[in-house]
Design a protein around this motif. Structure first.
Motif, PDB file in Angstrom:
ATOM      1  N   ASP A   1      44.184  36.379  39.253  1.00  0.00           N
ATOM      2  CA  ASP A   1      42.888  37.051  39.157  1.00  0.00           C
ATOM      3  C   ASP A   1      42.582  37.885  40.392  1.00  0.00           C
ATOM      4  O   ASP A   1      41.466  38.404  40.523  1.00  0.00           O
TER       5      ASP A   1
ATOM      6  N   ASN B   1      34.121  32.128  43.007  1.00  0.00           N
ATOM      7  CA  ASN B   1      35.103  31.660  43.987  1.00  0.00           C
ATOM      8  C   ASN B   1      34.538  31.490  45.385  1.00  0.00           C
ATOM      9  O   ASN B   1      35.219  30.930  46.256  1.00  0.00           O
TER      10      ASN B   1
ATOM     11  N   SER C   1      41.379  31.308  32.937  1.00  0.00           N
ATOM     12  CA  SER C   1      40.224  31.927  33.563  1.00  0.00           C
ATOM     13  C   SER C   1      40.608  32.512  34.919  1.00  0.00           C
ATOM     14  O   SER C   1      40.107  33.567  35.310  1.00  0.00           O
ATOM     15  N   CYS C   2      41.472  31.817  35.636  1.00  0.00           N
ATOM     16  CA  CYS C   2      41.979  32.317  36.918  1.00  0.00           C
ATOM     17  C   CYS C   2      43.382  32.896  36.781  1.00  0.00           C
ATOM     18  O   CYS C   2      43.692  33.914  37.400  1.00  0.00           O
TER      19      CYS C   2
ATOM     20  N   THR D   1      34.434  38.276  32.590  1.00  0.00           N
ATOM     21  CA  THR D   1      34.103  36.980  33.173  1.00  0.00           C
ATOM     22  C   THR D   1      33.710  37.207  34.626  1.00  0.00           C
ATOM     23  O   THR D   1      34.200  38.133  35.278  1.00  0.00           O
ATOM     24  N   GLU D   2      32.806  36.377  35.111  1.00  0.00           N
ATOM     25  CA  GLU D   2      32.341  36.466  36.492  1.00  0.00           C
ATOM     26  C   GLU D   2      32.774  35.225  37.247  1.00  0.00           C
ATOM     27  O   GLU D   2      32.434  34.091  36.875  1.00  0.00           O
ATOM     28  N   ALA D   3      33.548  35.430  38.330  1.00  0.00           N
ATOM     29  CA  ALA D   3      34.105  34.320  39.097  1.00  0.00           C
ATOM     30  C   ALA D   3      33.103  33.801  40.121  1.00  0.00           C
ATOM     31  O   ALA D   3      32.309  34.560  40.675  1.00  0.00           O
TER      32      ALA D   3
ATOM     33  N   ASN E   1      34.712  40.817  42.966  1.00  0.00           N
ATOM     34  CA  ASN E   1      33.288  40.480  43.015  1.00  0.00           C
ATOM     35  C   ASN E   1      32.751  40.523  44.435  1.00  0.00           C
ATOM     36  O   ASN E   1      31.858  39.779  44.796  1.00  0.00           O
TER      37      ASN E   1
ATOM     38  N   ALA F   1      35.776  27.527  30.170  1.00  0.00           N
ATOM     39  CA  ALA F   1      36.859  27.853  31.106  1.00  0.00           C
ATOM     40  C   ALA F   1      38.160  27.204  30.666  1.00  0.00           C
ATOM     41  O   ALA F   1      38.180  26.156  30.016  1.00  0.00           O
TER      42      ALA F   1
ATOM     43  N   THR G   1      33.801  40.388  37.169  1.00  0.00           N
ATOM     44  CA  THR G   1      34.959  40.194  38.036  1.00  0.00           C
ATOM     45  C   THR G   1      36.250  40.593  37.338  1.00  0.00           C
ATOM     46  O   THR G   1      37.062  41.333  37.876  1.00  0.00           O
TER      47      THR G   1
ATOM     48  N   HIS H   1      34.488  30.499  35.946  1.00  0.00           N
ATOM     49  CA  HIS H   1      34.223  31.856  35.481  1.00  0.00           C
ATOM     50  C   HIS H   1      33.208  31.778  34.342  1.00  0.00           C
ATOM     51  O   HIS H   1      33.400  31.016  33.397  1.00  0.00           O
TER      52      HIS H   1
END
Length: 790
Positions: A540, A352, A532-533, A348-350, A228, A528, A329, A373
């Motif tokens: 990820d 971070n 998710s990670c 999914t969009e992180a 991302n 989540a 992501t 996420h």
């Protein structure tokens, strides 16, 4: 090599007549099993936790349903003539099959994730059997047919592995790490493992899903760990003190004041100096932190973040014709609307770049609690990229979420199916154990309203893939939690049948798996989960700054090899840390980069006990995922038993006979025999002893010439972190190529925060006394490092 019930082997899976020839040719390779091939006690089942991509397929005549049996290494053949799936045959294929596609009514192609192969199954023979095996790149994931008359097979694989011709370019900057292998489906080549028409290289980091346009003229390929546009500004380039300190000079370059506040915990104990996660702004081409400050002088590359690619499948030699950025992501699946041609991507969009877990609010601190996420489906319409949050009903500012929130949520969207009229879309919500239904018009316009009434709960749990049977009004669903198959009646929107495939997994694996993936059990908003990670039990490819300003400084009870007067204790502000794999944690002692998840602080606890260490993750369900309370001890114990069973795959850069190249052999001798940092050999810290389960680490902590103390890192999966090239000059690394390296496919590399771009750069740290040639050799050895299995 690892052999299952089907008799297959990773990195040389054999089946059929050609396979038997290959087996004879590789007899030495199969017989020469290194010490690392098996643990001290032989196991009856090895859990790799491979993610299914296209687990189901329906023959064109509608009479036969095919299902990959991932843990058992088989393709299951089920008749639909009675109206419900009835098993009629079970075909041994390769290890960890994750995808199947049908060519005509009589042939199936099965993608074997850990065999690096494709098994071609003759469905018309009695019984069905594998008649050909094609060898492809590392860890293939998907297959579709397209091109003239759908005569070509397209297969995704990572840009590495023993089967890939030529240099895998592990040390070459600016190279895509995602490949698509293209075969003539009718004549895949006379060579033993087949001969592709071409191998397309895409500028992304590991590919996963494929989809074909309705006319077969175009193939769409999605990058799995697409990122991302975030990276870590290395600790040495971040000014001391907080953001209020103002700009400062770092190695002759003006940089912003240091980390955004807070820089102490609640009791005013200053945190250590750390790096900082920044994001590449594609509009301004600048690297910015959450305060909008420009860190561009500290980053020596750019991230175009290309996520989905279009391939001209009809060209004499298929070629990439378009790409889309910022789709998501982590991309899971692709589907094409058969009427409009619009492409849908589950992802999914992180988040971070947002700092900290915990409740947040201390001195205005942010938090990702309950908002790590976001689950999405992205619509590609021409050049437009339209992201659609599946859980737009969630108010992330309220944690725990109000009653009724989780019932409307869908987590970890994987496989999709679209009706032939293009008006309806179904998605397998893996982390919700549901199938969600959408009007495509409402999805595209973002006019849908999340509603539990649009969901169907599937027994067994963990739906991964869907097949639509419009003639019968049925939807078939693969359920990974129990290795099962559900049938949904679309007229009533109810599950009317559920059956189990043969599953060789022990009960500890089956019972513990949901704790990794089940978002409804893990969090209060049901979006989540740990996965998710830790995607499919792995990582990820991102870094996260998950300190907690409300935390206390904790004593470090772990075994320490070296300390030169550094405070070894764990400060709750720890800075960016890359997500670590859940694979291979047995025999590794305390957990996390610093080893701050440890049983050593418990009365009578053991700092080297992995299960005690894993139990310390219980508070993360509340402080990170946003659950109302941590998991109970019994639940955490079952979760730990499952996680400690997950294994690293064999290293794809090792030769099939497990031998080493001349450069790798030189490096191995140096690794064990030469003192390289004035105190010890490489092996003195990064212990390689397969008989004890040590693959670069024995779990001990040591001084790392940084502001914190860290566990010595294992080296089994270093090869998966290739793809970031470019780094500024910092004080602890000798000068090298510190200019801009241009576009790259990854934002995170090596070291705890991912700020070191290459193994060669790490070996250029001032503490090491190695020549350039020795660094080159050691890099090759590390990227082909021993793993749990040969």
């Amino acid at each position: 090599m690892v052999f299952g019930r089907s008799g297959g082997a990773r990195r040389g899976r054999v089946n059929g007549g050609a396979g038997r020839v290959r087996a004879a040719a590789l007899a030495l390779a199969f017989a020469t099993i290194a010490a690392s091939a098996l643990p001290a006690a032989a196991r009856s089942f090895e859990n790799f936790e491979s993610g299914q991509v296209r687990p189901l397929a329906l023959t064109p005549d509608g009479t036969t349903l095919l299902a990959v049996n991932t843990p058992d290494g088989r393709l299951e053949v089920l008749s639909l003539r009675t109206g419900l799936p009835v098993p009629v045959a079970s075909v041994p294929v390769g290890l960890e099959p994750v995808a199947v596609a049908v060519r005509g009514d009589g042939e199936a192609w099965v993608v074997n994730h850990l065999s690096d192969s494709v098994s071609i199954v003759d469905l018309a023979s009695s019984p069905p059997r594998v008649v050909r095996t094609l060898l492809v790149g590392d860890e293939p994931r998907d297959v579709v047919f397209a091109g003239p008359g759908r005569s070509r097979a397209f297969v995704t694989a990572a840009h590495r592995g023993q089967n890939r011709p030529g240099d895998s370019q592990l040390t070459t900057p600016g190279v895509g790490r995602a490949d698509v292998w293209v075969f003539d489906a009718a004549q895949p080549g006379a060579a033993l493992g087949g001969t592709p028409i071409t191998i397309l290289n895409l500028f992304g980091d590991t590919p996963r899903a494929l989809a074909a346009s309705p006319d077969g003229a175009s193939v769409y390929a999605a990058v799995f760990h697409s990122g991302n546009r975030t990276t870590t500004v290395t600790e040495g380039a971040v000014c001391n003190g907080g953001a209020s300190a103002g700009p400062c000079n770092v190695f002759g370059t003006t940089m912003p004041g240091g980390l955004p506040a807070p820089n102490t915990n609640w009791s005013s104990v200053p945190g250590p100096e750390t790096g900082l996660i920044v994001r590449f702004d594609g509009t301004s081409s600048k690297w910015k932190d959450p305060l909008g400050r420009d860190w561009s002088p500290a980053v020596r590359f750019s991230l175009p973040d290309l996520d989905v690619f279009r391939i001209d499948a009809n060209a004499a030699v298929p070629v990439q014709t378009a790409s889309w950025a910022s789709v998501g992501t982590i991309l899971f699946d692709l589907a094409v609307n058969p009427k409009s041609g619009r492409v849908y991507a589950t992802n999914t969009e992180a988040r971070n770049e947002v700092r900290f877990e915990g409740p947040g609010g201390f001195l205005g601190s942010s938090t990702v609690r309950g908002h790590l996420h976001e689950a999405r489906i992205t619509v590609l319409d021409g050049a437009d990229v339209r992201t659609r949050r599946l859980n737009k009903h969630v108010d992330y500012s309220v944690v725990p979420s109000p009653a009724g929130t989780k019932q409307r949520s869908l987590a970890t969207p994987l496989g999709m199916a679209v009706s032939s009229d293009g008006e309806r879309l179904w998605v397998a919500a893996f982390g919700s154990s549901k199938v969600g239904a959408f009007s495509t018009a409402e999805l595209e316009s973002d006019g849908f309203v999340p509603d539990e009434a649009d969901h169907v709960v599937v027994s067994g749990g963990g739906p991964t893939g869907l097949v639509l049977d419009e003639a019968r009004g049925r939807l078939y669903v693969a359920t990974r939690f129990d290795d099962g198959l559900s049938t949904i009646d679309l007229a009533t929107n109810l599950e009317i049948d559920h059956r189990l495939l043969h599953d060789p997994e022990p009960s500890s694996v089956v019972d513990g798996r949901p704790f990794l993936y089940d978002a409804a059990a893990s969090s209060s908003n049901a979006e989540a989960s740990c996965s998710s990670c830790h995607v499919f039990g792995d990582l990820d490819s991102l870094a996260w700054d998950l300190g907690d300003p409300w935390g206390d400084v904790l004593n470090n009870p772990n075994p320490i090899e070296f300390n030169v007067g550094q405070d070894p204790d764990f400060h709750p502000l720890k800075g960016p840390m890359t997500t670590q794999s859940l694979r291979g944690m047995a025999n590794q002692g305390p957990m996390h980069w610093r080893g701050d998840r440890t049983g050593g602080n418990d009365p009578g606890g053991d700092a080297r006990d992995e299960k005690q260490a894993f139990m310390k993750f219980a508070p993360a369900f509340e402080g990170l995922l946003g659950r109302s309370a941590p998991l109970g001890e019994e639940e955490m114990s079952a979760f730990a038993d499952f996680v400690l069973s997950v294994r690293h795959p064999p290293n794809p850069n090792r030769r099939l006979d497990n031998g080493l190249t001349l450069a790798q052999q030189r490096a191995r001798s140096f690794y064990f025999d030469v003192v390289s940092d004035t105190v010890r050999t490489c092996n003195g810290c990064h212990v390689l002893d397969p008989s004890k389960g040590f693959f670069g680490s024995d779990g001990d902590t040591t001084f790392e010439n940084e502001t914190q103390m860290f566990k010595v890192a294992h080296l089994r999966n270093a090869y998966t972190k290739v793809g970031m090239f470019g780094m500024p000059q910092v004080d602890f690394v000798l000068p090298g190529n510190n200019g801009s390296r241009g576009p790259q496919v990854r934002g995170f590399g090596f070291l705890h925060d991912g700020s070191i771009d290459t193994v060669f750069r790490f070996l250029s740290a001032s503490v090491f006394n190695v020549t350039t040639q020795q660094k080159l050799d050691l890099e090759q050895f590390v990227l082909a490092f021993d793993s749990d299995m040969a």
